[in-house]
Design a protein around this motif. Structure first.
Motif, PDB file in Angstrom:
ATOM      1  N   ASP A 286     -23.784   4.291  15.231  1.00 20.11           N
ATOM      2  CA  ASP A 286     -24.236   3.547  14.048  1.00 20.11           C
ATOM      3  C   ASP A 286     -24.120   2.045  14.280  1.00 20.11           C
ATOM      4  OD1 ASP A 286     -24.700   5.935  12.774  1.00 20.11           O
ATOM      5  OD2 ASP A 286     -22.903   5.860  11.518  1.00 20.11           O
TER       6      ASP A 286
ATOM      7  N   TYR B  97     -27.183  -0.772  14.565  1.00 22.86           N
ATOM      8  CA  TYR B  97     -27.273  -2.010  13.808  1.00 22.86           C
ATOM      9  C   TYR B  97     -27.443  -3.213  14.733  1.00 22.86           C
ATOM     10  CZ  TYR B  97     -26.114  -6.090  11.097  1.00 22.86           C
ATOM     11  OH  TYR B  97     -26.169  -7.338  10.536  1.00 22.86           O
TER      12      TYR B  97
ATOM     13  N   ARG C  14     -21.716  -2.180   8.086  1.00 18.71           N
ATOM     14  CA  ARG C  14     -20.339  -2.202   7.571  1.00 18.71           C
ATOM     15  C   ARG C  14     -19.335  -2.318   8.717  1.00 18.71           C
ATOM     16  NH1 ARG C  14     -16.271   1.285   7.135  1.00 18.71           N
ATOM     17  NH2 ARG C  14     -17.527   2.970   8.077  1.00 18.71           N
ATOM     18  N   LEU C  15     -19.538  -1.550   9.777  1.00 16.36           N
ATOM     19  CA  LEU C  15     -18.639  -1.615  10.927  1.00 16.36           C
ATOM     20  C   LEU C  15     -18.713  -2.983  11.603  1.00 16.36           C
ATOM     21  CD1 LEU C  15     -19.377   1.913  12.429  1.00 16.36           C
ATOM     22  CD2 LEU C  15     -17.219   1.178  11.387  1.00 16.36           C
TER      23      LEU C  15
ATOM     24  N   LYS D  96     -31.067   7.134  15.635  1.00 18.20           N
ATOM     25  CA  LYS D  96     -30.280   6.328  14.692  1.00 18.20           C
ATOM     26  C   LYS D  96     -31.070   5.123  14.174  1.00 18.20           C
ATOM     27  CE  LYS D  96     -26.071   8.267  14.758  1.00 18.20           C
ATOM     28  NZ  LYS D  96     -25.323   8.642  13.536  1.00 18.20           N
TER      29      LYS D  96
ATOM     30  N   ALA E 145     -29.117   5.227   6.565  1.00 15.98           N
ATOM     31  CA  ALA E 145     -27.675   5.425   6.340  1.00 15.98           C
ATOM     32  C   ALA E 145     -26.879   5.000   7.566  1.00 15.98           C
ATOM     33  CB  ALA E 145     -27.387   6.883   5.997  1.00 15.98           C
ATOM     34  N   SER E 146     -27.385   5.289   8.764  1.00 11.59           N
ATOM     35  CA  SER E 146     -26.707   4.888   9.994  1.00 11.59           C
ATOM     36  C   SER E 146     -26.714   3.371  10.137  1.00 11.59           C
ATOM     37  CB  SER E 146     -27.392   5.526  11.207  1.00 11.59           C
ATOM     38  OG  SER E 146     -27.214   6.930  11.214  1.00 11.59           O
TER      39      SER E 146
ATOM     40  N   ASN F   3     -19.732  -5.925  -0.742  1.00  4.29           N
ATOM     41  CA  ASN F   3     -19.123  -5.115   0.321  1.00  4.29           C
ATOM     42  C   ASN F   3     -19.148  -5.722   1.716  1.00  4.29           C
ATOM     43  OD1 ASN F   3     -18.681  -2.619  -1.380  1.00  4.29           O
ATOM     44  ND2 ASN F   3     -20.906  -2.764  -1.553  1.00  4.29           N
TER      45      ASN F   3
ATOM     46  N   GLU G  67     -16.776  12.162  15.759  1.00  2.00           N
ATOM     47  CA  GLU G  67     -16.952  11.212  14.658  1.00  2.00           C
ATOM     48  C   GLU G  67     -16.933   9.778  15.166  1.00  2.00           C
ATOM     49  OE1 GLU G  67     -14.838  13.800  11.040  1.00  2.00           O
ATOM     50  OE2 GLU G  67     -13.643  12.452  12.301  1.00  2.00           O
TER      51      GLU G  67
ATOM     52  N   ALA H 232     -19.857   6.976  14.923  1.00  2.00           N
ATOM     53  CA  ALA H 232     -19.643   5.660  14.334  1.00  2.00           C
ATOM     54  C   ALA H 232     -20.094   4.558  15.289  1.00  2.00           C
ATOM     55  CB  ALA H 232     -18.164   5.481  13.977  1.00  2.00           C
TER      56      ALA H 232
ATOM     57  N   GLN I 256     -26.910   1.172   7.736  1.00  2.00           N
ATOM     58  CA  GLN I 256     -26.020   0.604   6.729  1.00  2.00           C
ATOM     59  C   GLN I 256     -24.557   0.744   7.140  1.00  2.00           C
ATOM     60  OE1 GLN I 256     -27.111   2.597   3.087  1.00  2.00           O
ATOM     61  NE2 GLN I 256     -29.177   1.717   3.072  1.00  2.00           N
ATOM     62  N   ASN I 257     -24.188   1.917   7.682  1.00  2.00           N
ATOM     63  CA  ASN I 257     -22.826   2.105   8.166  1.00  2.00           C
ATOM     64  C   ASN I 257     -22.543   1.190   9.355  1.00  2.00           C
ATOM     65  OD1 ASN I 257     -20.225   3.465   8.195  1.00  2.00           O
ATOM     66  ND2 ASN I 257     -20.916   4.494  10.049  1.00  2.00           N
TER      67      ASN I 257
END
Length: 255
Positions: free
Chosen positions: A209, A213, A45-46, A33, A38-39, A78, A202, A206, A41-42
């Motif tokens: 991810d 981060y 966001r989380l 990861k 993409a991971s 965002n 899922e 998440a 960035q997600n």
């Protein structure tokens, strides 16, 4: 430096290394990861949606998120809810006195939380966070109604419960390996009470991810350092070959 040390100590106090009372083995964080933009960035966001309400990241500026492929416009549109300047650090407006009253302590800064949680023989800080964030279950005996396998009697409620749903931990009694005259409780799975918006796979993805981060945030240059390290090793290998041949040529006529 003094502030950084204080934040690390606060993290140890409130998110402690599995609190020593828990013998739960840490799950392995999927390290791939860390190189997946993409991971990351997600995960950002989380983090902003589920963590930044109470936990700050006082050593991370929003505009540093450009390093994981986001533009300043994407960041501003965002991910920025507490400030209108992309150069600001990730701070929160939570009153420390209210936090202490609600949670029993001030939520620690999370900038370097992943780096501070590693324990020799158990795993990395990312392993701990990956286990901790997936270890919540319903417990009516606690003030928040939540408990955690990796951090028994945790003060923080399960902020991502809507994604995972509500579940109850199942325990079974078995003899203590060190003292057969005593029994201990062993966790034997979970029982789903209400479903979440994500299924179990899922949700685990998440969480991975988010942990990616948090790991990246503690040292944003780590991926670049790893890439540069590969080239440095290749250079040293080539240089060693030429040095060996040069040494042989220099000494070949010496008797």
């Amino acid at each position: 430096m003094k502030k950084l040390i204080a934040l690390l100590l606060a993290g140890f106090a409130l998110l402690g290394p599995a609190r020593a009372a828990s013998d739960v083995a840490w799950d392995r964080f999927p390290v791939e990861k860390m190189t997946d933009l993409a991971s990351l960035q997600n995960g950002a966001r989380l983090f902003v949606n589920y963590c930044l309400n109470c936990h700050s990241a006082a050593f991370m500026r929003y505009n540093r998120l450009r390093d994981i492929g986001l533009t300043e416009d994407q960041i501003a549109d965002n991910l920025m809810f507490a400030t209108d300047r992309v150069g600001e650090t990730m701070k929160v407006a939570l009153d420390p006195r209210q936090a202490k009253e609600w949670f029993g302590g001030v939520p620690p800064d999370l900038t370097v939380i992943a780096r501070s949680r590693a324990v020799a023989g158990k795993g990395s800080g990312a392993d701990y966070l990956y286990t901790y964030l997936r270890g919540y279950y319903r417990d009516d005996a606690t003030p928040t109604g939540w408990n955690n396998l990796a951090y028994p009697n945790v003060g923080m409620p399960h902020v991502m419960w809507e994604l995972q749903g509500q579940r109850r931990a199942r325990f079974v009694e078995e003899k203590d390996a060190h003292d057969p005259s005593k029994t201990v409780l062993r966790q034997a799975g979970f029982e789903q009470i209400t479903p979440g918006t994500l299924n179990s796979l899922e949700f685990d993805d998440a969480v991975a991810d988010l942990v990616a981060y948090l790991q990246w945030m503690g040292e944003p240059a780590q991926n670049d350092r790893a890439r540069i390290g590969v080239w440095v090793l290749l250079f040293l290998a080539v240089f060693t070959f030429f040095a060996w041949r040069l040494n042989a040529a220099y000494w070949k006529d010496v008797k």
